[in-house]
Design a protein around this motif. Structure first.
Motif, PDB file in Angstrom:
ATOM      1  N   GLU A  44       0.860  -1.186   0.000  1.00  0.00           N
ATOM      2  CA  GLU A  44       0.000   0.000   0.000  1.00  0.00           C
ATOM      3  C   GLU A  44       0.894   1.234   0.000  1.00  0.00           C
ATOM      4  N   ALA A  45       1.414   1.538  -1.185  1.00  0.00           N
ATOM      5  CA  ALA A  45       2.383   2.625  -1.285  1.00  0.00           C
ATOM      6  C   ALA A  45       2.144   3.445  -2.538  1.00  0.00           C
ATOM      7  N   SER A  46       2.468   4.711  -2.442  1.00  0.00           N
ATOM      8  CA  SER A  46       2.494   5.609  -3.594  1.00  0.00           C
ATOM      9  C   SER A  46       3.892   6.200  -3.662  1.00  0.00           C
ATOM     10  N   TRP A  47       4.257   6.714  -4.804  1.00  0.00           N
ATOM     11  CA  TRP A  47       5.600   7.257  -4.934  1.00  0.00           C
ATOM     12  C   TRP A  47       5.628   8.435  -5.902  1.00  0.00           C
ATOM     13  N   LYS A  48       6.629   9.270  -5.710  1.00  0.00           N
ATOM     14  CA  LYS A  48       6.860  10.399  -6.599  1.00  0.00           C
ATOM     15  C   LYS A  48       8.297  10.310  -7.080  1.00  0.00           C
ATOM     16  N   TRP A  89      28.326   2.588 -16.724  1.00  0.00           N
ATOM     17  CA  TRP A  89      27.837   3.819 -16.111  1.00  0.00           C
ATOM     18  C   TRP A  89      26.642   3.524 -15.199  1.00  0.00           C
ATOM     19  N   ALA A  90      26.400   4.420 -14.262  1.00  0.00           N
ATOM     20  CA  ALA A  90      25.276   4.287 -13.329  1.00  0.00           C
ATOM     21  C   ALA A  90      24.780   5.667 -12.938  1.00  0.00           C
ATOM     22  N   LEU A  91      23.475   5.818 -12.855  1.00  0.00           N
ATOM     23  CA  LEU A  91      22.845   7.069 -12.464  1.00  0.00           C
ATOM     24  C   LEU A  91      21.920   6.803 -11.279  1.00  0.00           C
ATOM     25  N   ARG A  92      21.738   7.806 -10.472  1.00  0.00           N
ATOM     26  CA  ARG A  92      20.901   7.695  -9.277  1.00  0.00           C
ATOM     27  C   ARG A  92      19.699   8.614  -9.434  1.00  0.00           C
ATOM     28  N   LEU A  93      18.496   8.026  -9.354  1.00  0.00           N
ATOM     29  CA  LEU A  93      17.273   8.785  -9.533  1.00  0.00           C
ATOM     30  C   LEU A  93      16.502   8.817  -8.206  1.00  0.00           C
ATOM     31  N   PRO A  94      16.333  10.002  -7.606  1.00  0.00           N
ATOM     32  CA  PRO A  94      15.632  10.077  -6.316  1.00  0.00           C
ATOM     33  C   PRO A  94      14.152   9.747  -6.451  1.00  0.00           C
ATOM     34  N   VAL A  95      13.603   9.159  -5.388  1.00  0.00           N
ATOM     35  CA  VAL A  95      12.181   8.840  -5.353  1.00  0.00           C
ATOM     36  C   VAL A  95      11.698   8.961  -3.912  1.00  0.00           C
ATOM     37  N   MET A  96      10.484   9.463  -3.748  1.00  0.00           N
ATOM     38  CA  MET A  96       9.863   9.540  -2.429  1.00  0.00           C
ATOM     39  C   MET A  96       8.740   8.507  -2.383  1.00  0.00           C
ATOM     40  N   VAL A  97       8.886   7.527  -1.496  1.00  0.00           N
ATOM     41  CA  VAL A  97       7.901   6.457  -1.366  1.00  0.00           C
ATOM     42  C   VAL A  97       7.089   6.699  -0.099  1.00  0.00           C
ATOM     43  N   ASP A  98       5.793   6.845  -0.277  1.00  0.00           N
ATOM     44  CA  ASP A  98       4.883   7.054   0.855  1.00  0.00           C
ATOM     45  C   ASP A  98       4.104   5.753   1.043  1.00  0.00           C
ATOM     46  N   GLU A  99       4.468   5.021   2.087  1.00  0.00           N
ATOM     47  CA  GLU A  99       3.873   3.709   2.298  1.00  0.00           C
ATOM     48  C   GLU A  99       2.976   3.695   3.520  1.00  0.00           C
ATOM     49  N   LYS A 100       1.811   3.100   3.346  1.00  0.00           N
ATOM     50  CA  LYS A 100       0.870   2.966   4.449  1.00  0.00           C
ATOM     51  C   LYS A 100       1.313   1.802   5.327  1.00  0.00           C
TER      52      LYS A 100
END
Length: 225
Positions: A44-48, A89-100
């Motif tokens: 039960e999670a949403s993310w941005k 090569w490697a890249l880092r992509l930020p994400v905000m996970v809002d989990e119930k």
């Protein structure tokens, strides 16, 4: 570490155009989105998801890979690692996970020594994780357990509040199953303390000898020599 990251960033920005073309950063972001959908779809999670810096230039990759930047951090402010193992090569992509988060709470007042059943508990959303330290997060962790102390209805059920039920009690006659190199034997003895399945307990045999073994599911005590 920050200096190293900035150095790597500068190198990426300075990379010349690759003969096979440059990587489409939008495709990498879509790959990250598919990865998160697969990883979090059953939670039960949403993310941005953040965006990659469009000034970055890396060679096009046939099979880019998406994974958690830190597998132990899959909620809150975290990141997805996008990489191309064959090109390095490697890249880092930020994400905000809002989990119930759900925790186990008591549906009624309970007393010390009571064994919990499914009707005694309910799953409640943990709105403030800081106030829910050690709260059990699965009903299976509570059902069948015995309360160490009493608690009122609505209280969070924490790990230290419950224990497994005793299969062996002090002064109880128990069967002792002894095993060693090339032999096995059975005997009767008296338990010297309470113990649950998988716990160690001392048993006094009829001849007065004290042995220590592990409580089995049927209440017998296995002793290995």
């Amino acid at each position: 570490m920050r200096r190293l990251f900035l150095s790597c960033l500068c190198l990426l920005l300075a990379l010349p155009a690759w003969a096979g073309g440059n990587q489409d950063l939008g495709q990498l972001e879509k790959l990250a989105g598919l990865f998160l959908k697969r990883e979090l779809g059953l939670r039960e999670a949403s993310w941005k998801l953040g965006r990659l810096d469009r000034r970055l230039v890396v060679p096009a990759c046939d099979k880019p890979k998406a994974e958690w930047a830190n597998p132990s951090e899959t909620t809150g402010a975290t990141a997805v690692s996008l990489s191309c193992p064959e090109l390095g090569w490697a890249l880092r992509l930020p994400v905000m996970v809002d989990e119930k988060r759900l925790g186990v709470a008591l549906s009624r007042a309970v007393a010390p020594g009571e064994q919990l059943n499914a009707a005694d508990i309910r799953m409640v959303e943990i709105s403030n994780p800081a106030l829910a330290s050690n709260v059990l997060t699965d009903a299976s962790q509570a059902v069948g357990q015995v309360m160490r102390s009493g608690a009122p209805a609505g209280a969070w059920l924490r790990g230290f509040m419950v224990r497994a039920p005793y299969l062996v009690r002090v002064n109880q006659q128990v069967k002792v199953l002894a095993q060693g190199d090339g032999f096995s034997a059975e005997a009767e003895g008296m338990a010297m303390s309470n113990a649950a399945r998988g716990e160690q307990v001392n048993v006094r045999l009829a001849n007065g000898r004290v042995v220590r073994g592990t409580v089995q599911e049927d209440g017998s005590v296995a002793v290995v020599f």
